[in-house]
Enzyme design. Structure first.
Site, short mmCIF file in Angstrom:
data_model
loop_
_atom_site.label_atom_id
_atom_site.label_comp_id
_atom_site.label_asym_id
_atom_site.label_seq_id
_atom_site.Cartn_x
_atom_site.Cartn_y
_atom_site.Cartn_z
N GLY A 1 31.30 47.10 -1.64
CA GLY A 1 32.45 46.68 -0.85
C GLY A 1 32.31 47.12 0.60
O GLY A 1 31.20 47.09 1.16
N GLU B 1 2.60 42.40 8.29
CA GLU B 1 1.43 42.31 7.39
C GLU B 1 1.43 40.99 6.62
O GLU B 1 1.14 40.95 5.42
CB GLU B 1 1.38 43.52 6.45
CG GLU B 1 1.03 44.78 7.22
CD GLU B 1 0.70 45.97 6.35
OE1 GLU B 1 0.00 45.81 5.35
OE2 GLU B 1 1.15 47.07 6.70
N PHE C 1 -2.53 50.62 14.11
CA PHE C 1 -3.32 49.42 13.83
C PHE C 1 -2.88 48.37 14.84
O PHE C 1 -1.74 47.89 14.79
CB PHE C 1 -2.99 49.00 12.39
CG PHE C 1 -3.63 47.73 11.90
CD1 PHE C 1 -4.96 47.71 11.49
CD2 PHE C 1 -2.88 46.57 11.77
CE1 PHE C 1 -5.53 46.55 10.98
CE2 PHE C 1 -3.44 45.40 11.27
CZ PHE C 1 -4.77 45.40 10.86
N PRO D 1 1.43 38.99 21.74
CA PRO D 1 2.59 38.14 21.98
C PRO D 1 2.35 36.69 21.53
O PRO D 1 3.23 36.03 21.00
CB PRO D 1 2.78 38.22 23.50
CG PRO D 1 2.19 39.54 23.88
CD PRO D 1 1.06 39.78 22.92
C1 LIG Z 1 8.72 46.30 12.44
C2 LIG Z 1 7.40 45.66 12.70
C3 LIG Z 1 6.25 46.44 12.69
C4 LIG Z 1 5.00 45.86 12.98
N1 LIG Z 1 3.88 46.65 13.02
C5 LIG Z 1 2.70 46.10 13.39
C6 LIG Z 1 1.53 46.93 13.56
O1 LIG Z 1 1.56 48.15 13.33
N2 LIG Z 1 0.38 46.35 13.99
C7 LIG Z 1 0.29 45.00 14.25
O2 LIG Z 1 -0.78 44.55 14.63
N3 LIG Z 1 1.38 44.19 14.11
C8 LIG Z 1 2.57 44.70 13.69
N4 LIG Z 1 3.69 43.91 13.57
C9 LIG Z 1 3.57 42.49 13.90
C10 LIG Z 1 3.66 41.57 12.70
O3 LIG Z 1 2.48 41.65 11.94
C11 LIG Z 1 3.99 40.18 13.22
O4 LIG Z 1 5.33 40.22 13.67
C12 LIG Z 1 3.81 39.12 12.15
O5 LIG Z 1 2.45 38.91 11.87
C13 LIG Z 1 4.46 37.80 12.55
O6 LIG Z 1 3.99 37.43 13.83
P1 LIG Z 1 5.03 36.97 14.95
O7 LIG Z 1 6.09 37.98 15.07
O8 LIG Z 1 4.26 36.60 16.15
O9 LIG Z 1 5.71 35.65 14.34
P2 LIG Z 1 5.05 34.21 14.27
O10 LIG Z 1 3.59 34.29 14.02
O11 LIG Z 1 5.53 33.43 15.44
O12 LIG Z 1 5.73 33.64 12.95
C14 LIG Z 1 7.13 33.41 12.88
C15 LIG Z 1 7.47 32.78 11.55
O13 LIG Z 1 6.81 31.54 11.39
C16 LIG Z 1 6.58 31.30 10.01
N5 LIG Z 1 5.14 31.08 9.80
C17 LIG Z 1 4.11 31.64 10.46
N6 LIG Z 1 2.94 31.22 9.97
C18 LIG Z 1 3.23 30.34 8.98
C19 LIG Z 1 2.45 29.55 8.08
N7 LIG Z 1 1.11 29.57 8.10
N8 LIG Z 1 3.10 28.75 7.20
C20 LIG Z 1 4.46 28.72 7.17
N9 LIG Z 1 5.24 29.45 7.98
C21 LIG Z 1 4.66 30.24 8.87
C22 LIG Z 1 7.06 32.56 9.26
O14 LIG Z 1 8.38 32.37 8.82
C23 LIG Z 1 7.03 33.61 10.33
O15 LIG Z 1 7.90 34.69 10.07
C24 LIG Z 1 4.92 44.46 13.25
C25 LIG Z 1 6.09 43.69 13.23
C26 LIG Z 1 7.31 44.26 12.98
C27 LIG Z 1 8.54 43.39 12.98
#
Ligand SMILES: Cc1cc2nc3c(=O)[nH]c(=O)nc-3n(C[C@H](O)[C@H](O)[C@H](O)COP(=O)(O)OP(=O)(O)OC[C@H]3O[C@@H](n4cnc5c(N)ncnc54)[C@H](O)[C@@H]3O)c2cc1C
Length: 382
Positions: free
Chosen positions: A335, A359, A120, A125
């Site tokens: 522990g 998700e 998916f 970035p």
């Molecule tokens: C192990 C892993 C597997 C993944 N697999 C997939 C996949 O198969 N397909 C896919 O498309 N994506 C995948 N992802 C991506 C994942 O969905 C994103 O990492 C996630 O949506 C967060 O986006 P970001 O990392 O850009 O963090 P950002 O969008 O920069 O967010 C960082 C933090 O900001 C805060 N934040 C963000 N929005 C809000 C809000 N509206 N209100 C308050 N706080 C907020 C939260 O604390 C959040 O954790 C995966 C991620 C990981 C770590």
């Protein structure tokens, strides 16, 4: 032996209890697997789960969310990588199941048999939580589309046979201008730019698209429907993330109960210490409360609700956040063993963390729940 009394809750039917029993027996025989080579292990797990028939319900018409949740909970309790391998077959094909054409649905026969792996591809970035801002561009090119851009954090990236890809087609601003495409992994112009390593390793990659050409028939659903498709897929699968967290938490509780009964301290067992009993009580309570929310969300969807955004958000938020606490307590009760590399609670401690991010991060789920509560509870409405 894990507590299975929840299977008698009214959310379930006889077929669910039968499924849980068959899968438990399979897990006892087949899991855990060696994780030294996560790519090879995942591919093999998908093949084996397919051969055993457990992928049957991951795709197609009328997905039964309770079955998906039961399977994820059970697999997660035995082996996090097995849960991951199972989950991606559903998430990766969700758009095809819900919106695909008859021709596109032919892929589902292969993914359900475990012969093809799915992914998916939504996150980028610059846009993880803020999906509506995604940059990957799909421009009209003759009778098809030309795709340029990048996706990151894509689970199964590098080993998937088929990707469901979200890109900007520009029918409207932001969320209104996205579409979804079916992309076979061997499509020229698709490349794996980087393999990503995380604290709990599983196949994960950054993908690049350079003038990747797709026929018009690769579009899933209608132009401009991409955001709706992504949200509908997450609506089905989000509560299953809560189910996986529940499986990790239940395992942490089981391990802690064992440890408390068998560890001798100060002339008695750990279980005799009241502060330890307090931890165990909180863990058991968190597990049951999470299970109620997860299976409530799954049951509501299976009963025909159009959307379960609020229920799924509650299930995912509560189950993942509380599982983190349950597992942290398990580490404490173990522990030094709790932080020893290779110990089951040490691996649970690493496994659970990402579930609170992907998700829809926990913070985003809170926003969803608050919006829903505010909309439903306006003064002057019944
Ligand atoms: C192990 C892993 C597997 C993944 N697999 C997939 C996949 O198969 N397909 C896919 O498309 N994506 C995948 N992802 C991506 C994942 O969905 C994103 O990492 C996630 O949506 C967060 O986006 P970001 O990392 O850009 O963090 P950002 O969008 O920069 O967010 C960082 C933090 O900001 C805060 N934040 C963000 N929005 C809000 C809000 N509206 N209100 C308050 N706080 C907020 C939260 O604390 C959040 O954790 C995966 C991620 C990981 C770590």
């Amino acid at each position: 032996m894990s507590d299975t009394s929840f299977l008698d809750w009214p959310f379930f039917e006889a077929r669910h209890r039968d499924l849980a029993k068959r899968l438990e027996a399979w897990c006892q025989r087949e899991l855990p697997r060696d994780h030294a080579d996560v790519d090879a292990t995942c591919i093999q797990l998908v093949r084996d789960l397919g051969r055993a028939g457990f992928l049957e319900g991951t795709a197609g018409d009328g997905i039964d969310v309770r079955s998906l949740c039961l399977i994820r909970e059970t697999l997660a309790r035995h082996d996090g990588l097995a849960d991951f391998a199972f989950a991606m077959q559903g998430l990766g094909t969700g758009a095809i199941s819900l919106f695909g054409s008859a021709e596109q649905k032919q892929w589902l026969d292969r993914t359900r048999r475990g012969e093809a792996l799915a992914a998916f591809a939504l996150s980028e970035p610059r846009s993880g939580s803020d999906v509506a801002q995604l940059d990957t561009l799909a421009e009209r090119d003759g009778d098809g589309y030309r795709i340029n851009g990048e996706k990151t954090w894509i689970s199964n990236g590098g080993i998937a046979d088929v990707y469901t890809l979200f890109a900007r087609t520009g029918e409207g601003p932001g969320a209104k201008g996205l579409s979804c495409f079916l992309v076979p992994a061997d499509t020229p112009g698709l490349e794996i730019r980087e393999r990503l390593e995380t604290i709990s390793p599983h196949p994960l990659a950054r993908l690049g698209f350079s003038d990747m050409r797709l026929p018009a028939s690769a579009m899933i659903g209608q132009p401009g429907q991409g955001f709706r498709i992504a949200m509908s897929v997450l609506d089905v699968f989000r509560s299953t993330v809560g189910a996986a967290a529940l499986g990790f938490a239940r395992r942490a509780l089981d391990e802690s109960l064992d440890r408390a009964r068998n560890r001798e301290l100060f002339g008695a067992s750990l279980a005799d210490l009241q502060m330890v009993q307090g931890h165990l009580a909180e863990m058991a309570l968190d597990v049951d409360a999470a299970a109620l929310l997860v299976y409530r969300a799954a049951w509501t969807k299976d009963m025909g609700a159009e959307r379960v955004t609020r229920e799924a958000a509650m299930a995912k938020l509560y189950a993942t956040d509380r599982a983190q606490q349950v597992i942290d307590k398990a580490v404490q009760l173990h522990g030094g063993d709790g932080v020893r590399k290779g110990h089951i609670v040490e691996s649970l401690y690493r496994e659970i963390r990402a579930l609170r991010i992907y998700e829809g991060a926990s913070d985003v789920q809170k926003v969803v729940i608050a919006r829903s509560a505010l909309a439903e509870n306006r003064p002057g409405t019944n």
